[in-house]
Design an enzyme around this catalytic site. Structure first.
Site, PDB file in Angstrom:
ATOM      1  N   PHE A  87      25.822  57.143  23.462  1.00 17.26           N
ATOM      2  CA  PHE A  87      26.975  57.867  24.015  1.00 17.26           C
ATOM      3  C   PHE A  87      26.656  58.224  25.472  1.00 17.26           C
ATOM      4  O   PHE A  87      25.563  58.665  25.787  1.00 17.26           O
ATOM      5  CB  PHE A  87      27.215  59.142  23.202  1.00 17.26           C
ATOM      6  CG  PHE A  87      28.637  59.643  23.260  1.00 17.26           C
ATOM      7  CD1 PHE A  87      29.493  59.473  22.181  1.00 17.26           C
ATOM      8  CD2 PHE A  87      29.121  60.284  24.396  1.00 17.26           C
ATOM      9  CE1 PHE A  87      30.812  59.931  22.231  1.00 17.26           C
ATOM     10  CE2 PHE A  87      30.421  60.748  24.461  1.00 17.26           C
ATOM     11  CZ  PHE A  87      31.277  60.575  23.372  1.00 17.26           C
ATOM     12  N   TYR A 139      24.462  64.496  18.805  1.00 20.67           N
ATOM     13  CA  TYR A 139      24.492  65.193  17.517  1.00 20.67           C
ATOM     14  C   TYR A 139      23.465  64.604  16.546  1.00 20.67           C
ATOM     15  O   TYR A 139      22.930  65.323  15.682  1.00 20.67           O
ATOM     16  CB  TYR A 139      25.904  65.101  16.914  1.00 20.67           C
ATOM     17  CG  TYR A 139      26.147  66.056  15.779  1.00 20.67           C
ATOM     18  CD1 TYR A 139      26.336  67.410  16.020  1.00 20.67           C
ATOM     19  CD2 TYR A 139      26.186  65.600  14.464  1.00 20.67           C
ATOM     20  CE1 TYR A 139      26.551  68.288  14.976  1.00 20.67           C
ATOM     21  CE2 TYR A 139      26.407  66.472  13.417  1.00 20.67           C
ATOM     22  CZ  TYR A 139      26.588  67.824  13.685  1.00 20.67           C
ATOM     23  OH  TYR A 139      26.802  68.690  12.647  1.00 20.67           O
ATOM     24  N   GLU A 140      23.167  63.316  16.694  1.00 19.13           N
ATOM     25  CA  GLU A 140      22.206  62.647  15.808  1.00 19.13           C
ATOM     26  C   GLU A 140      20.766  62.746  16.321  1.00 19.13           C
ATOM     27  O   GLU A 140      19.822  62.408  15.588  1.00 19.13           O
ATOM     28  CB  GLU A 140      22.569  61.163  15.644  1.00 19.13           C
ATOM     29  CG  GLU A 140      23.785  60.893  14.783  1.00 19.13           C
ATOM     30  CD  GLU A 140      25.117  61.170  15.471  1.00 19.13           C
ATOM     31  OE1 GLU A 140      25.183  61.046  16.708  1.00 19.13           O
ATOM     32  OE2 GLU A 140      26.081  61.524  14.771  1.00 19.13           O
ATOM     33  N   VAL A 154      25.573  65.351  27.292  1.00 19.63           N
ATOM     34  CA  VAL A 154      26.804  65.911  26.752  1.00 19.63           C
ATOM     35  C   VAL A 154      27.624  66.427  27.931  1.00 19.63           C
ATOM     36  O   VAL A 154      27.132  67.233  28.725  1.00 19.63           O
ATOM     37  CB  VAL A 154      26.542  67.061  25.749  1.00 19.63           C
ATOM     38  CG1 VAL A 154      27.789  67.298  24.893  1.00 19.63           C
ATOM     39  CG2 VAL A 154      25.357  66.766  24.860  1.00 19.63           C
ATOM     40  N   ILE A 155      28.850  65.935  28.041  1.00 19.01           N
ATOM     41  CA  ILE A 155      29.722  66.333  29.145  1.00 19.01           C
ATOM     42  C   ILE A 155      30.900  67.116  28.576  1.00 19.01           C
ATOM     43  O   ILE A 155      31.563  66.663  27.636  1.00 19.01           O
ATOM     44  CB  ILE A 155      30.218  65.098  29.929  1.00 19.01           C
ATOM     45  CG1 ILE A 155      29.015  64.315  30.478  1.00 19.01           C
ATOM     46  CG2 ILE A 155      31.149  65.526  31.068  1.00 19.01           C
ATOM     47  CD1 ILE A 155      29.381  62.982  31.115  1.00 19.01           C
ATOM     48  N   THR A 206      37.963  70.547  24.842  1.00 16.94           N
ATOM     49  CA  THR A 206      37.912  71.239  23.543  1.00 16.94           C
ATOM     50  C   THR A 206      36.525  71.852  23.349  1.00 16.94           C
ATOM     51  O   THR A 206      35.640  71.713  24.194  1.00 16.94           O
ATOM     52  CB  THR A 206      38.168  70.255  22.381  1.00 16.94           C
ATOM     53  OG1 THR A 206      37.036  69.372  22.274  1.00 16.94           O
ATOM     54  CG2 THR A 206      39.423  69.437  22.614  1.00 16.94           C
ATOM     55  N   HIS A 220      34.333  70.858  21.355  1.00 20.28           N
ATOM     56  CA  HIS A 220      33.405  69.843  20.837  1.00 20.28           C
ATOM     57  C   HIS A 220      32.051  69.909  21.531  1.00 20.28           C
ATOM     58  O   HIS A 220      30.994  69.828  20.896  1.00 20.28           O
ATOM     59  CB  HIS A 220      34.027  68.457  21.031  1.00 20.28           C
ATOM     60  CG  HIS A 220      33.383  67.376  20.248  1.00 20.28           C
ATOM     61  ND1 HIS A 220      33.462  67.296  18.873  1.00 20.28           N
ATOM     62  CD2 HIS A 220      32.642  66.308  20.639  1.00 20.28           C
ATOM     63  CE1 HIS A 220      32.806  66.230  18.460  1.00 20.28           C
ATOM     64  NE2 HIS A 220      32.288  65.615  19.517  1.00 20.28           N
ATOM     65  N   PHE A 259      12.823  67.835  26.273  1.00 23.13           N
ATOM     66  CA  PHE A 259      14.288  67.950  26.190  1.00 23.13           C
ATOM     67  C   PHE A 259      14.917  67.353  27.447  1.00 23.13           C
ATOM     68  O   PHE A 259      15.139  68.050  28.435  1.00 23.13           O
ATOM     69  CB  PHE A 259      14.656  69.427  26.026  1.00 23.13           C
ATOM     70  CG  PHE A 259      16.107  69.667  25.731  1.00 23.13           C
ATOM     71  CD1 PHE A 259      16.654  69.307  24.510  1.00 23.13           C
ATOM     72  CD2 PHE A 259      16.929  70.274  26.673  1.00 23.13           C
ATOM     73  CE1 PHE A 259      17.993  69.534  24.227  1.00 23.13           C
ATOM     74  CE2 PHE A 259      18.273  70.508  26.410  1.00 23.13           C
ATOM     75  CZ  PHE A 259      18.807  70.138  25.176  1.00 23.13           C
ATOM     76  N   ARG A 298      22.135  64.204  38.181  1.00 25.41           N
ATOM     77  CA  ARG A 298      20.862  64.481  37.499  1.00 25.41           C
ATOM     78  C   ARG A 298      20.262  63.244  36.846  1.00 25.41           C
ATOM     79  O   ARG A 298      19.261  63.340  36.145  1.00 25.41           O
ATOM     80  CB  ARG A 298      21.099  65.579  36.453  1.00 25.41           C
ATOM     81  CG  ARG A 298      21.358  66.933  37.103  1.00 25.41           C
ATOM     82  CD  ARG A 298      22.089  67.920  36.219  1.00 25.41           C
ATOM     83  NE  ARG A 298      22.256  69.204  36.915  1.00 25.41           N
ATOM     84  CZ  ARG A 298      23.145  69.429  37.885  1.00 25.41           C
ATOM     85  NH1 ARG A 298      23.969  68.482  38.273  1.00 25.41           N
ATOM     86  NH2 ARG A 298      23.215  70.607  38.474  1.00 25.41           N
TER      87      ARG A 298
HETATM   88  N1  INI Z   1      27.789  62.719  22.023  1.00 23.79           N
HETATM   89  C1  INI Z   1      27.076  62.779  23.164  1.00 23.79           C
HETATM   90  O1  INI Z   1      25.900  62.373  23.165  1.00 23.79           O
HETATM   91  N2  INI Z   1      27.606  63.294  24.286  1.00 23.79           N
HETATM   92  C2  INI Z   1      28.892  63.752  24.339  1.00 23.79           C
HETATM   93  O2  INI Z   1      29.341  64.199  25.417  1.00 23.79           O
HETATM   94  C3  INI Z   1      29.670  63.699  23.172  1.00 23.79           C
HETATM   95  N3  INI Z   1      31.047  64.156  23.171  1.00 23.79           N
HETATM   96  O3  INI Z   1      31.477  64.746  24.162  1.00 23.79           O
HETATM   97  O4  INI Z   1      31.764  63.976  22.215  1.00 23.79           O
HETATM   98  C4  INI Z   1      29.081  63.155  21.998  1.00 23.79           C
HETATM   99  N4  INI Z   1      29.777  63.073  20.849  1.00 23.79           N
HETATM  100  C5  INI Z   1      29.347  62.240  19.744  1.00 23.79           C
HETATM  101  C6  INI Z   1      28.397  62.975  18.812  1.00 23.79           C
HETATM  102  O5  INI Z   1      27.110  63.134  19.406  1.00 23.79           O
HETATM  103  C7  INI Z   1      28.201  62.201  17.519  1.00 23.79           C
HETATM  104  O6  INI Z   1      27.603  60.957  17.796  1.00 23.79           O
HETATM  105  C8  INI Z   1      29.515  61.982  16.766  1.00 23.79           C
HETATM  106  O7  INI Z   1      30.185  63.198  16.576  1.00 23.79           O
HETATM  107  C9  INI Z   1      29.233  61.346  15.375  1.00 23.79           C
HETATM  108  O8  INI Z   1      28.412  62.189  14.577  1.00 23.79           O
END
Ligand code: INI
Length: 156
Positions: free
Chosen positions: A25, A60-61, A84-85, A89, A91, A116, A130
């Site tokens: 991602f 998230y993983e 993560v941007i 929302t 999220h 990290f 960055r």
């Molecule tokens: N995952 C990221 O690594 N960066 C993000 O900015 C992001 N946004 O914004 O949604 C993101 N979402 C996906 C998340 O990490 C999971 O892969 C997904 O929810 C499936 O579990």
């Protein structure tokens, strides 16, 4: 400086096996973080065959994968790289919060350094800054922290 007995890590710890967990991602950012991290490791004397890159869907993983790598006994440190941007929302808060919490837990559970190298930014521009442009490369910084921590932990 003082004359006190001081223990500190160095950036060339000698032989060290390092796993780099990197998200797909926001790959246009995370590939630059990975390049910066690998460049730092190479310049500190880490052989390519001592590095393992593990690709992960998103931040998230990352905690699950980092936890598995840290507990495997196969690595002296793990470097976690992601981005993560913030969107419109909540999220961002859930993904970034779980990511940092889980990575910290993995480090403490397994007792090996986990760096990290996860960007949490409000804008794409801040992330680009960055990832190898005007604010440096946080992947390179994370790799440096991993090396320093390997050396430090070997002395403690
Ligand atoms: N995952 C990221 O690594 N960066 C993000 O900015 C992001 N946004 O914004 O949604 C993101 N979402 C996906 C998340 O990490 C999971 O892969 C997904 O929810 C499936 O579990």
């Amino acid at each position: 400086m003082t004359d006190l007995r001081t223990i500190e890590g160095e950036l060339q710890p000698g032989h060290a096996r390092i796993a780099l967990a990197v998200t797909r991602f926001n790959g246009f950012i995370t590939e630059s973080l990975l390049n910066g991290a690998v460049d730092t490791l190479r310049r500190s004397g880490i052989d390519d065959d001592a590095m393992t890159v593990v690709r992960v869907p998103g931040c998230y993983e990352l905690p699950l994968v980092v936890d598995r790598l840290a507990g495997s006994g196969s690595y002296d440190a793990v470097v976690a790289l992601g981005c993560v941007i913030r969107g419109s929302t909540a999220h961002f808060d859930y993904v970034a919060g779980e990511c940092s919490r889980g990575i910290g837990q993995a480090m403490q559970r397994h007792g090996i350094p986990v760096a990290f190298g996860v960007l949490t930014t409000d804008t794409i521009e801040q992330a680009l800054e960055r990832a190898g442009t005007k604010a440096g490369n946080k992947g390179a910084d994370a790799a440096g922290s991993a090396l320093e921590m390997i050396s430090l932990m070997r002395q403690l």
